[in-house]
Design a protein around this motif. Structure first.
Motif, short mmCIF file in Angstrom:
data_model
loop_
_atom_site.label_atom_id
_atom_site.label_comp_id
_atom_site.label_asym_id
_atom_site.label_seq_id
_atom_site.Cartn_x
_atom_site.Cartn_y
_atom_site.Cartn_z
N GLY A 1 0.76 -1.18 0.11
CA GLY A 1 -0.02 0.01 0.03
C GLY A 1 0.93 1.22 -0.10
N GLY A 2 2.04 1.33 0.65
CA GLY A 2 2.57 2.35 0.71
C GLY A 2 3.50 2.77 -0.38
N LEU A 3 3.84 1.61 -1.03
CA LEU A 3 4.50 1.87 -2.40
C LEU A 3 3.54 2.49 -3.62
N ALA A 4 2.42 2.06 -3.29
CA ALA A 4 1.29 2.54 -4.24
C ALA A 4 1.13 3.89 -4.00
N ALA A 5 0.88 4.26 -2.59
CA ALA A 5 0.46 5.56 -2.05
C ALA A 5 1.94 6.51 -2.63
N ALA A 6 3.17 6.11 -2.54
CA ALA A 6 4.35 6.77 -2.94
C ALA A 6 4.20 7.16 -4.40
N LEU A 7 3.77 5.98 -5.27
CA LEU A 7 3.42 6.58 -6.53
C LEU A 7 2.64 7.29 -7.02
N ALA A 8 1.46 7.16 -6.15
CA ALA A 8 0.32 8.47 -6.45
C ALA A 8 0.85 9.57 -6.25
N VAL A 9 1.65 9.77 -5.10
CA VAL A 9 2.39 11.08 -4.74
C VAL A 9 3.06 11.60 -5.79
N LEU A 10 3.99 10.74 -6.32
CA LEU A 10 4.76 10.99 -7.60
C LEU A 10 4.22 11.45 -8.57
N MET A 11 3.27 10.66 -9.13
CA MET A 11 2.35 11.05 -10.29
C MET A 11 1.73 12.59 -10.07
N SER A 12 0.94 12.72 -9.06
CA SER A 12 0.15 13.95 -8.68
C SER A 12 1.21 15.16 -8.99
N LEU A 13 2.29 14.84 -8.05
CA LEU A 13 3.40 15.92 -7.92
C LEU A 13 3.86 16.32 -9.41
N THR A 14 4.17 15.44 -10.36
CA THR A 14 4.54 15.66 -11.65
C THR A 14 3.55 16.46 -12.25
N PRO B 100 -4.30 13.17 -10.87
CA PRO B 100 -5.00 12.15 -11.30
C PRO B 100 -5.88 11.54 -10.06
N VAL B 101 -7.02 10.70 -10.33
CA VAL B 101 -7.79 10.29 -9.51
C VAL B 101 -7.25 9.25 -8.50
N GLN B 102 -5.88 8.70 -9.07
CA GLN B 102 -5.27 7.86 -7.94
C GLN B 102 -4.94 8.59 -6.89
N ILE B 103 -4.79 9.95 -6.63
CA ILE B 103 -4.37 10.23 -5.25
C ILE B 103 -5.33 10.04 -4.36
N ILE B 104 -6.50 9.81 -4.65
CA ILE B 104 -7.50 9.62 -3.74
C ILE B 104 -7.73 8.21 -3.52
N LEU B 105 -7.36 7.32 -4.53
CA LEU B 105 -8.11 6.03 -4.69
C LEU B 105 -7.86 5.35 -3.61
N ILE B 106 -6.64 5.19 -3.37
CA ILE B 106 -5.96 4.03 -2.39
C ILE B 106 -6.94 4.03 -0.84
N PRO B 107 -6.89 5.24 -0.31
CA PRO B 107 -7.47 5.29 1.15
C PRO B 107 -9.13 5.12 0.95
N LEU B 108 -9.42 5.24 -0.11
CA LEU B 108 -11.19 5.48 -0.10
C LEU B 108 -11.99 4.20 0.52
N LEU B 109 -11.37 2.92 -0.05
CA LEU B 109 -12.10 1.71 0.54
C LEU B 109 -12.11 1.69 2.03
N PRO B 110 -11.01 1.96 2.70
CA PRO B 110 -11.20 1.99 4.16
C PRO B 110 -12.21 2.81 4.81
N TRP B 111 -12.02 4.26 4.05
CA TRP B 111 -12.60 5.24 4.41
C TRP B 111 -14.26 5.25 4.26
N PHE B 112 -14.57 4.33 3.22
CA PHE B 112 -15.74 4.03 3.03
C PHE B 112 -16.35 3.03 4.03
N ARG B 113 -15.38 2.17 4.54
CA ARG B 113 -15.67 1.39 5.51
C ARG B 113 -16.03 1.91 6.82
N THR B 114 -15.04 2.82 7.22
CA THR B 114 -15.50 3.95 8.27
C THR B 114 -16.72 4.59 8.43
#
Lengths: 344, 280
Positions: free
Chosen positions: A313-326, B119-133
């Motif tokens: 999860g942390g790796l994916a999050a880091a990638l998301a941050v890198l993409m968004s920052l770019t 990109p929507v990916q910036i919110i995607l990852i924590p959304l499932l746990p957030w929905f559970r909450t």
């Protein structure tokens, strides 16, 4: 209101001032009520998750036990390790190279095709609406459906796939092996060829995914350029013709200046699109074969959701941050331009 | 008559190249359409060798009964819900952004606008746990969850487009109504809603197409029973399953609603898209 008003007593002036600030205050209160619903949803489902993504990129966790602000006891802080691991992961670089290919080829093809098409349409006097409709309508088609549709077109069997049937009929199917370049038609979605660059291989199969995206997206360019071209008067062009200007000069001195602003818009929007591309790759190849068509957005999704039991999860999050920052850094001038237009 | 159209050779090149390009542009959709109206065996001999007598609508009936009906229903629920919520919340906020002053206005406008490029990916990852909450992770509540996310992500576009329409309404109308003692809510109801109708329609169409065509959010957030048609297509799409007939019928159904909407309201749409884009 009158510009010149009768002199008033200080009493009246003060009471007028009071109602004006009172009006201001009530206007401000009304403003907060008006923006509240949208801002609340925006904060809860954009800002808060985005903050979570950014924060969780500094921790080690998996989707089975996601990182939470509220449970500091379970935090496994790893500093910038996720970023370092991402940047040293060969899969990341494969995806980055493919995404880079998208970033270069997609905007060029979109701009080239839609510019050509809109200029041609601008010259026509008959069937303008028909032509415009043909090129604009694919814009409304989802990229998932686009991927499905083009998979039919690409079918490698020349008895089934219309593209290979056409090439067979016209004897245009070929394969070349020329220095570092290998290219062959036929297996569009599995092996279109490769360019060996020494430090990296450019997988040409990506082009088979870029083309459908161009097909779907060119309509946006056509609309944008057509809007720019409406400011060019046919009379001006006619006058230039009479003065002996050639078609090439017309394009260069009359059409292109009118298209400078639309050109910037189309390029910027298609670059943003290319960096975020996910749907079409997911539907057509899932990033395969091997990692040949992997892109950053899909890699991120796979890291986060396809292997739930691994702590990525942390790796994916880091990638998301890198993409968004770019995108934010690269797109900042564009964002500034948009906000400068902001009302008042 | 335009310059090139006047000489015959130029006209032939012009219309010839445009026709060739149009044909190339139409082939993919024609392919999907023909596969969807032919029996599967015929498709395997090349759809272009069809005979009129073979055309059939049976693929659509089968696709409909094999699960596409629920995908279509989900698509409509999610899309209509998201467009309605984004429109209401967006129009209210746009009025404030266009005509009222308040603190942090420019900063919040900037934050909203970032959704247009981030990109929507910036919110995607924590959304499932957030929905559970929040209890939005199961049953029909998932609809509400994804509608809220679509609203949050469409907020930037909504405010960007709608406030530019509202800003175009003449000040005199508001001043006159205020002299008559109208409240802000009256102004909103009587003037904004009515006079920005073209903007409302074009934004609704753009947002409809955007939400209807979303794959990533739906794929990530929704379970099998609540997924829309885009996810359904991705599920059905597999080179190893010989079910092109069903997949193509599904693709045609996915294409149709936004296409019809666009075709009927083409004028509004184009105008709205350029309210902010080109002019200015």
């Amino acid at each position: 209101m009158r510009a010149v008003s009768a002199p008033t007593t200080s009493e009246q002036a003060r009471s007028a001032g009071r109602t004006r600030t009172g009006a201001k205050r009530s206007e401000r209160r009304a403003a907060y009520l008006f923006v509240l619903p949208l801002v609340a949803i925006f904060a809860g489902f954009y800002l808060w998750p985005a903050f979570n993504t950014a924060a969780s990129s500094f921790f080690r966790w998996g989707l089975l036990q996601p990182w939470k602000v509220t449970t500091p006891g379970q935090w496994d802080f790893v500093g910038v390790h996720n970023y370092a691991a991402t940047l040293s992961d060969p899969d990341f670089w494969t995806a980055a190279v493919n995404t880079l290919l998208w970033l270069v080829v997609f905007p060029l093809l979109v701009t080239g095709f839609s510019l050509l098409i809109s200029i041609l349409i601008w010259y026509t006097s008959l069937g303008r609406g028909f032509f415009r409709t043909v090129f604009v309508l694919p814009m409304t088609i989802s990229l998932a459906a686009t991927g499905v549709i083009w998979s039919f077109v690409y079918n490698p069997d020349p008895d089934v796939g219309v593209l290979n049937a056409f090439l067979k009929l016209t004897h245009l199917n070929f394969s070349v092996h020329w220095g570092p370049i290998r290219f062959q038609t036929g297996e569009w979605l599995s092996n279109l060829g490769v360019i060996h660059l020494g430090f990296a291989d450019l997988r040409l199969t990506n082009l088979s995914l870029i083309v459908p995206a161009v097909w779907a997206f060119a309509g946006f360019g056509v609309i944008t350029f057509t809007a720019g071209l409406t400011s060019v008067s046919h009379d001006l062009v006619e006058a230039a013709r009479v003065d002996g200007a050639r078609a090439r000069d017309l394009v260069r001195y009359v059409l292109l200046p009118a298209l400078r602003r639309p050109l910037v818009i189309v390029l910027v929007i298609s670059v943003i699109f290319a960096l975020r591309v996910f749907d079409i790759v997911f539907v057509m190849t899932q990033g395969g074969p091997a990692q040949d068509t992997q892109v950053l957005a899909l890699l991120l999704w796979q890291q986060a959701f396809a292997f739930i039991d691994s702590p990525q999860g942390g790796l994916a999050a880091a990638l998301a941050v890198l993409m968004s920052l770019t995108l934010i850094v690269g797109g900042y001038p564009y964002l500034r331009a948009l906000t400068r237009r902001s009302p008042r | 008559m335009s310059a090139l159209g006047r000489n015959r050779g130029g006209a032939i090149v012009l219309y010839g190249s445009l026709s060739a390009l149009s044909l190339a542009w139409l082939v993919p959709v024609a392919t999907a359409f023909m596969i969807s109206v032919l029996p599967l065996e015929q498709t395997h001999n090349g759809w272009w060798n069809f005979h009129l007598g073979e055309l059939t609508y049976r693929n659509y009936v089968r696709a409909w009964h094999q699960g596409l009906s629920s995908y279509v229903a989900n698509s409509f629920v999610i899309t209509i819900g998201a467009v309605a919520l984004t429109l209401v919340a967006g129009l209210l906020a746009s009025y404030a952004f266009a005509r009222l002053t308040f603190r942090l206005k420019h900063f919040s406008y900037f934050l909203l606008i970032t959704t247009m490029i981030v990109p929507v990916q910036i919110i995607l990852i924590p959304l499932l746990p957030w929905f559970r909450t929040l209890g939005l992770q199961s049953g029909p509540r998932q609809y509400l969850g994804i509608i809220l996310v679509h609203t949050a992500f469409g907020a930037g576009w909504a405010v960007f487009m709608l406030s530019s329409f509202i800003a175009d309404i003449p000040d005199e109308l508001f001043e006159a109504a205020q002299v008559d003692g109208a409240s802000q809510l009256d102004l909103f109801r009587r003037i904004v809603v009515r006079l920005s109708l073209p903007g409302i329609v074009s934004f609704a169409i753009i947002d409809f197409i955007f939400v209807w065509n979303d794959l990533l959010l739906a794929l990530t957030l929704l379970d099998r029973d609540h997924q829309p048609l885009t996810v359904g297509l991705a599920n059905l799409q597999s080179p190893h399953l010989a079910q092109e007939d069903i997949v193509s019928a599904g693709a045609m159904m996915a294409i149709l609603p936004p296409l019809l909407l666009f075709a009927f309201l083409n004028r509004f749409y184009v105008r709205g898209l350029f309210a902010g884009g080109v002019k200015g």
